[in-house]
Design an enzyme around this catalytic site. Structure first.
Site, mmCIF file in Angstrom:
data_model
loop_
_atom_site.group_PDB
_atom_site.id
_atom_site.type_symbol
_atom_site.label_atom_id
_atom_site.label_comp_id
_atom_site.label_asym_id
_atom_site.label_seq_id
_atom_site.Cartn_x
_atom_site.Cartn_y
_atom_site.Cartn_z
ATOM 1 N N PRO A 97 -3.592 22.808 17.616
ATOM 2 C CA PRO A 97 -3.340 21.947 16.454
ATOM 3 C C PRO A 97 -4.646 21.416 15.885
ATOM 4 C CG PRO A 97 -2.922 20.748 18.476
ATOM 5 C CD PRO A 97 -3.217 22.168 18.880
ATOM 6 N N GLU A 98 -4.576 20.848 14.695
ATOM 7 C CA GLU A 98 -5.758 20.283 14.044
ATOM 8 C C GLU A 98 -6.286 19.080 14.818
ATOM 9 O OE1 GLU A 98 -8.544 20.462 10.852
ATOM 10 O OE2 GLU A 98 -7.000 21.830 11.547
ATOM 11 N N TYR A 99 -5.395 18.312 15.431
ATOM 12 C CA TYR A 99 -5.809 17.183 16.258
ATOM 13 C C TYR A 99 -4.684 16.841 17.223
ATOM 14 C CZ TYR A 99 -2.964 14.445 12.971
ATOM 15 O OH TYR A 99 -1.932 13.966 12.196
ATOM 16 N N HIS A 138 -9.553 18.713 16.768
ATOM 17 C CA HIS A 138 -9.955 19.996 17.348
ATOM 18 C C HIS A 138 -11.453 20.229 17.132
ATOM 19 C CE1 HIS A 138 -10.579 24.401 17.328
ATOM 20 N NE2 HIS A 138 -9.701 24.382 18.311
#
Length: 524
Positions: free
Chosen positions: A517-519, A471
């Site tokens: 999401p974080e990634y 992200h």
């Protein structure tokens, strides 16, 4: 008896042992017995351990299975609850529609009802058309149509582009010319802009007042427990917020924050801190407040110089690449253990803006020199303009082969461009570094997913791509747009910028919570 007989026969079979056995028969019997005992005991212990290990493995497998079942059960329950909530919301929406229909169905309102239904149908069709813009050809056609409308209807579009004071008008026209994913339907009027500004100010003030009431002087507020928490130990929220307080016009709050920094904040009682975080947050935050408050607050500048001098000791390495940690009290700098002693790309190349500004405000070039040395060292060591994320501060050797625009790499590439802008676009070093990195990004990292055709920036390990985007890499859309004006690959930069922005919007839209999401990882 059989055991002793076997041992006796074995020993008597050796001529040299025969006389020894006659002289020390009892001792040899006991020795043989001990050897036999130890052998049997060893087998017993070994078999016991094996059975225990096997039992533990079975227990672990059973626990993992139970855990998986519980997780599956919880997820299923959560899905059912979510589905049930959606059904309830749908029912509520249906009831509201029925009430509206009843209201519009009263005498005198039939014409209004027909118009409302027609309007609703038109909205649905418009929404379907907008959702159909996924196809690349339709998107390009829309962008071309918007460009044509601008060129035909906007007299200014025929003139060379110039900077204008009318921010909202120029920004709307620019976003249309860039062929934004969702076409600009209308420009903000003054009333709408004011409402949105006030909403942002209210959100900030709510957070600030909560921090000031429950966590004043600490780095951050924990909102659930309503307690302060330190990780820098330098009043992080206060320093981070000073420039925002000035911009939003909260003068009394700014004065309280400024007075705390000048009178309460001390650095001589601090131990090891993150060199990078303290530079961008504390040094950068104080300098921003000094600049925005009129550049006349000598106490703030003195505080910035104090922390700058302490942080500068991190650069004392053989290469000039700074260590990751520095002790503000003793001046001793050190690398982090978890990286194997390596410094991190995003940390060594994301402090130059702050040290250059300190040099500008104090007139002392030493701050500029130590930060500039890092860039001079990095430039010739790039791999098509890109850099692995771990580097030895002593010898300058890269200790990993991972290249990323996500965590630990991201802001280095951002600072290449911002340093060039900060110099008034006069420093060719940063221009070269930025546009080479963009070229390398296009060549190696930019990918598209299937079937959604979403643009993302992959990681690279050696010569292999890892199809994952943090992200954090969402900054690249704005970075590419900012640098496109002078780019040799302007159209490609803008196309990728639009694509990344769209992907990052989808990261939020596709989550039930509305939080990205974080990634993300591409599945094949």
């Amino acid at each position: 008896k059989n055991t002793f007989g076997w041992c006796k026969g074995f020993l008597l079979g050796f001529p040299k042992m025969r006389s020894l056995f006659r002289k020390n028969s009892f001792a040899l019997y006991m020795g043989a017995l001990l050897v036999l005992y130890l052998t049997v005991f060893g087998f017993y212990v070994s078999s016991s351990k094996q059975s225990e290990i096997e039992k533990l493995r079975n227990d672990i497998a059973r626990l993992e299975k139970d855990k998986a079942q519980r997780i599956s059960s919880v997820l299923e329950e959560a899905r059912e609850k979510t589905t049930e909530r959606e059904r309830e919301r749908e029912k509520e929406r249906e009831k509201e529609k029925e009430k509206e229909a009843e209201a519009t169905g009263k005498p005198g309102n039939r014409e209004h009802s027909a118009l409302a239904k027609e309007n609703e149908l038109l909205k649905e069709k418009l929404l379907e058309l907008e959702n159909g813009l996924e196809d690349k050809k339709e998107e390009n056609a829309l962008a071309a149509a918007v460009d044509g409308a601008n060129n035909n209807n906007d007299p200014e579009s025929k003139q060379p582009e110039t900077r204008t004071k009318s921010h909202s008008t120029s920004s709307s026209r620019t976003s249309m010319k860039l062929g934004a994913y969702e076409p600009v339907k209308d420009e903000w009027d003054d009333e709408t802009a004011e409402q949105r500004r006030n909403a942002v100010k209210a959100a900030f003030k709510h957070a600030w007042d909560g921090y000031r009431k429950y966590a004043w002087g600490t780095d951050e507020l924990r909102p659930v427990s309503r307690r302060g928490h330190n990780w820098l130990g330098q009043g992080g929220t206060i320093i981070d917020s000073m420039d925002t307080l000035i911009i939003m016009g909260f003068d009394e709050d700014y004065k309280a924050a400024r007075d705390w920094v000048v009178n309460e904040l001390r650095f001589d009682n601090k131990g090891d801190v993150s060199f990078f975080e303290t530079t961008i947050r504390v040094l950068g935050g104080i300098l921003a407040a000094y600049d925005l408050s009129g550049r006349e607050d000598a106490a703030l500048l003195a505080k910035a110089k104090d922390i700058g001098d302490r942080l500068a000791k991190a650069f004392a390495t053989g290469t000039g690449l700074p260590f990751a940690q520095v002790n503000l009290r003793s001046g001793r700098a050190s690398p982090p253990g978890w990286t194997g002693g390596a410094s991190i790309l995003a940390e060594v190349a994301t402090v130059q803006l702050e040290f250059y500004e300190l040099a500008h405000e104090t007139g002392e070039t030493k701050y500029y020199d130590i930060a500039r040395k890092v860039m001079d060292f990095l430039e010739p060591r790039s791999q098509d303009g890109l850099y692995p994320i771990f580097i030895d501060p002593h010898g300058g050797r890269f200790t990993s082969n991972q290249i990323t625009y996500g965590a630990m790499g991201d802001s280095a590439y951002e600072y290449f461009l911002k340093l060039w802008v900060q110099s008034g676009k006069s420093e060719d070093l940063y221009k070269r570094m930025y546009y080479r990195s963009v070229e390398g990004m296009h060549k190696h990292l930019v990918q598209k997913s299937s079937p959604s055709n979403l643009v993302y920036i992959a990681d690279m390990r050696g010569r292999s791509l890892h199809h994952k985007m943090d992200h954090l890499a969402c900054f690249a859309g704005g970075m590419l747009a900012l640098g496109a004006e002078d780019s040799p690959s302007k159209e490609k930069d803008l196309e990728v910028a639009r694509g990344i922005a769209k992907t990052c919007v989808e990261m939020y839209k596709r989550q039930a919570s509305g939080l990205a999401p974080e990634y993300i990882v591409r599945s094949f």
